[in-house]
Design a protein around this motif. Structure first.
Motif, PDB file in Angstrom:
ATOM      1  N   SER A 104     -10.973  -3.176  -3.861  1.00 42.26           N
ATOM      2  CA  SER A 104     -11.695  -2.218  -3.019  1.00 42.26           C
ATOM      3  C   SER A 104     -12.521  -2.909  -1.947  1.00 42.26           C
ATOM      4  N   PRO A 140      -4.316  -2.841  -1.295  1.00 41.47           N
ATOM      5  CA  PRO A 140      -4.070  -1.935  -2.412  1.00 41.47           C
ATOM      6  C   PRO A 140      -4.597  -2.429  -3.754  1.00 41.47           C
ATOM      7  N   LEU A 197      -1.434   9.092   6.353  1.00 41.25           N
ATOM      8  CA  LEU A 197      -2.164   8.265   5.382  1.00 41.25           C
ATOM      9  C   LEU A 197      -2.567   6.911   5.953  1.00 41.25           C
ATOM     10  N   GLN A 206       0.897   3.859  -3.153  1.00 43.94           N
ATOM     11  CA  GLN A 206       0.216   5.105  -2.818  1.00 43.94           C
ATOM     12  C   GLN A 206       0.733   6.221  -3.734  1.00 43.94           C
ATOM     13  N   THR A 266      -5.074   5.570   7.479  1.00 45.78           N
ATOM     14  CA  THR A 266      -6.397   5.009   7.196  1.00 45.78           C
ATOM     15  C   THR A 266      -6.436   4.303   5.846  1.00 45.78           C
ATOM     16  N   SER A 267      -5.810   4.900   4.842  1.00 41.26           N
ATOM     17  CA  SER A 267      -5.813   4.283   3.517  1.00 41.26           C
ATOM     18  C   SER A 267      -4.761   3.193   3.385  1.00 41.26           C
ATOM     19  N   SER A 313       0.830  -1.202   0.000  1.00 38.00           N
ATOM     20  CA  SER A 313       0.000   0.000   0.000  1.00 38.00           C
ATOM     21  C   SER A 313       0.866   1.255   0.000  1.00 38.00           C
ATOM     22  N   LYS A 363      -5.647  -0.544   4.086  1.00 39.99           N
ATOM     23  CA  LYS A 363      -6.557  -1.207   3.158  1.00 39.99           C
ATOM     24  C   LYS A 363      -5.761  -1.956   2.099  1.00 39.99           C
TER      25      LYS A 363
END
Length: 772
Positions: A490, A487, A479, A463, A481-482, A459, A485
């Motif tokens: 979704s 990569p 970053l 990014q 929070t993202s 991730s 997740k």
């Protein structure tokens, strides 16, 4: 441009043609021990590894020419890796000419270096005098203020007075935010960012406590915290003839808990002039003290002003040294041996104006046993399968990949050591290609059995803001929070549910293979004698721990190539509402609602609205992790197709549990398309029902108000008194494990009662405190 070959640094030989250094004792462990062993082999040097009880089967112990057992890591005399007298005595008894300290432990201890020299051996590091001055942040800055005032120092307080009132006064003078740092160490230990005055007392106490445990000294310094900053370091090497050279820069701004996660060389942001200026400053600092061996001069760079400030000198080789080796073509460990033998850097005819050339771009990622979604909480246990991408992608081994690791299939990740499992390094002609190569390498590296930051690393690499060379040390915090997740997809939960048929299909194919060697081989594995029973359908249940143990009903068609995936509707809320019922009634109601109803619905052709997925699987290879053990995990390489979508899958699973009620089969599936491994618990309908019976009988509806230790740890502090009222989310205890400090929070409100006190050792599963 072709990749640079690693320079085979010459080793000095005496008049008889023999190496000056013939035998090296490695006073460290893990991947750095493996790294030093490799260089010793290249130079024809005998490597002697020392190990403690947890490392008996470690990779470096298997690779070394000779090994010496030092005892238990938690014995009465403490950690043997920190016992100077024991290490020097061991080296002397085994006729070592030199000792390599690696990094961590005693690598920056001037007393250790001096003891080695006094014993007539060579220390493969800087002189004790250099280490005494530069190895401590306070003494290094004091020395530079006196002897090189032109070296830019970050505003701060370096005094020895450590009481709270003085440090508060200095922090007020510097201006918030400030950074508290352990004076005697590094690696993110003993560091705290303080944004406001009222945070200083607690932050200082925590930093001093961590510094004392990690480095033996609680002394701290305070520096101005530059919020938009970059962490840049210059690799230097010095010889005994007064020459100091620069192997140029590394960018180390991607950090969590002030510890580096991703490093790259060269920095994509530095200008040529700034790079040259920082290198000259680093060389100047090295020459001031006649620095010998490898070292790193670290700087903080203000992105807004492009001004750089001296941070510290790491008087040792560093974790991230491989990326400098890859971009300069040097073997830094070999250079340490060379200069310790009396070699002159000028004779190598490799450095221009005191600096090495730098070609291409290299990136290093640290694969750690930790869970980023839980504030990087460390994990421990057994690596059930380790297959680096260099084995899965054969071309990567020679073209651009390098794995520096101390683990293998069956390795134990111990509570006693750092969470670093492996360093993955790539080299490429350009940065964009290096990023692409690295993401692919990590995605195809199979590390099963331990929670890791594998997906998190991808991730970070993928990014969009990582592509911007201006990224700063705030990259991960801003970053987060993202970054936790996946990569690649979704909706990770949907993909994991879709692939939940893998465990049962793998069992089917194994059963079919076994039947083929027995009588009744023509009977399909899905055959059941009660053909007219409407519930006679081939089905299994799979739980996914990553999705809070979400249960999936996997229902197969008669040929075994079509499957329906049905999430089971049982929820915690429903369990709570049924808590007053007898366990047997609750179990029957749950099973009837969640499993039997779905099966009968499908049998009566009322489930046409549930989509069927066409699936195939081919077992490409299969083997046992340990051929000699009957209960060894089974390792499979699979090619799986779901609705025309093909996946490569690498699995590790326990041997089939058979038909005993309540047993499950653990199946780990590493899926490169997702860049990570997922754990499945596979049940037959009978064993799933039995597993639910045990949970219901234990009254699973009762909220657990007693936090337990998830791994062996030590209590550092108890923040609440007996009878204090705890609120949800409040910190009640602080514990330490795997060299990391962790907060234990209350999950419910009530009165606090501690089961352990400060300094107590706690075993995995023991209750830390209760809330009533």
């Amino acid at each position: 441009m072709d990749r640079l070959p690693t320079l085979q640094c010459p080793q000095l030989r005496n008049r008889s043609g023999d190496p000056v250094i013939k035998r090296v004792l490695i006073a460290n462990r893990g991947e750095i021990a493996c790294r030093v062993i490799t260089t010793c082999w290249r130079l024809g040097i005998t490597s002697i590894a020392v190990f403690t009880e947890p490392d008996e089967t470690a990779l470096y112990v298997k690779q070394a020419d000779q090994v010496v057992f030092l005892g238990a890591i938690n014995g009465p005399a403490g950690n043997p890796h920190l016992n100077i007298d024991l290490l020097v005595k061991t080296a002397h008894e085994h006729q070592a000419d030199a000792i390599h300290p690696g990094y961590g432990y005693l690598s920056e201890n001037d007393e250790f270096a001096r003891a080695i020299e006094n014993a007539g051996m060579k220390f493969l590091g800087p002189s004790p005098e250099s280490m005494a001055v530069l190895g401590n942040k306070r003494s290094a800055k004091d020395y530079l203020l006196k002897h090189a005032p032109e070296v830019p120092l970050i505003p701060g307080y370096n005094g020895s007075e450590q009481n709270l009132s003085r440090l508060t006064e200095e922090a007020d003078r510097i201006g918030y935010p400030v950074l508290i740092k352990a004076s005697a160490g590094g690696g993110g230990k003993g560091m705290r960012i303080i944004h406001e005055r009222n945070q200083l007392a607690d932050g200082l106490a925590r930093a001093q406590s961590e510094a004392k445990r990690s480095f033996g000294s609680s002394d701290c310094i305070i520096e101005k915290y530059v919020e938009r900053s970059k962490h840049i370091e210059i690799q230097i090497v010095g010889d005994t003839h007064g020459q100091v050279v620069s192997l140029l820069d590394r960018e180390c701004s991607i950090q969590r808990r002030h510890q580096k996660v991703i490093e790259e060389a060269p920095s994509p942001w530095l200008s040529a002039d700034l790079r040259k200026s920082m290198s000259k400053t680093a060389i100047q600092i090295g020459k001031l003290l006649g620095y010998t061996s490898a070292g790193t001069v670290e700087f903080i760079v203000d992105v807004d002003t492009a001004k750089y400030y001296f941070l510290e000198v790491n008087t040792r080789i560093q974790v991230e040294h491989p990326i400098t080796e890859e971009t300069t073509g040097t073997d830094i460990v070999a250079l340490q041996v060379y200069v310790a033998s009396g070699g002159s850097l000028d004779d190598l005819n490799y450095f221009r104006d005191g600096m090495s050339p730098q070609v291409g771009h290299a990136i290093e990622c640290r694969l750690c046993a930790e869970d980023p979604s839980r504030d990087f909480y460390p994990d421990l246990g057994t690596i059930q399968r380790w297959t680096p991408a260099s084995e899965v992608l054969p071309t990567s081994r020679n073209e651009y990949a390098r794995f520096d690791t101390g683990v293998h299939t069956g390795s134990q990740i111990s509570v006693h050591f750092d969470s670093l499992m492996a360093k993955i390094i790539v080299w490429a002609p350009t940065r964009s290609r290096a990023i692409a190569y690295m993401a692919k390498l990590i995605a195809h590296t199979v590390c099963i059995g331990i929670r890791s930051n594998q997906s998190f690393l991808q991730s970070c690499l993928l990014q969009a803001k990582f592509r911007d060379p201006e990224y700063t040390t705030s990259f991960i915090p801003n970053l987060m929070t993202s970054l936790i997740k996946n990569p690649y997809v979704s909706q990770l939960d949907e993909t994991l549910q879709l692939l939940s048929f893998i465990p049962s299909m793998l069992q089917q194919q194994r059963a079919a293979s076994d039947l083929g060697r027995q009588r009744f081989s023509r009977i399909p594995p899905s055959f059941k004698n009660q053909r007219k029973d409407p519930a006679n359908i081939q089905a299994s249940v799979v739980q996914i721990p990553l999705l809070s143990n979400k249960a999936i009903l996997v229902v197969w068609s008669t040929g075994g190539h079509s499957v329906k995936i049905i999430p089971i509707s049982a929820t915690e809320k429903k369990e709570n509402s049924d808590a007053r019922l007898k366990p047997s009634v609750r179990l029957a109601r749950e099973y009837n609602d969640d499993i039997s109803a779905h099966i009968r619905r499908l049998s009566n052709h009322n489930g046409l609205d549930i989509p069927a997925h066409r699936v195939t699987m081919q077992i490409l290879s299969s083997r046992k992790a340990n051929q000699a053990s009957s209960d060894s995990w089974i390792l499979d390489d699979l090619s799986v197709t779901v609705d025309a979508q093909r996946y490569t899958v690498y699995t590790a699973c326990t041997p089939s549990p058979g038909t005993e009620p309540g047993l499950q089969q653990e199946v780990y599936a590493h899926i490169p398309a997702l860049g990570t491994a997922v754990k499945y618990h596979s049940f037959s309908l009978l064993s799933y029902g039995e597993s639910r019976r045990r949970l219901v009988a234990a009254d699973a509806a009762v909220i657990d108000k007693s936090p337990k230790a998830s791994m062996p740890c030590k209590v550092l502090s108890v923040l609440k008194k007996e009878g204090d009222v705890l609120k949800v989310g409040e910190i009640a205890m602080v514990v330490e494990s795997m060299k990391m400090e962790m907060n234990i929070l209350a999950t419910t409100e009530g009165k606090f009662s501690a089961k352990f006190q400060k300094g107590d050792a706690v075993q995995e599963g023991q209750v830390l405190f209760t809330v009533t």
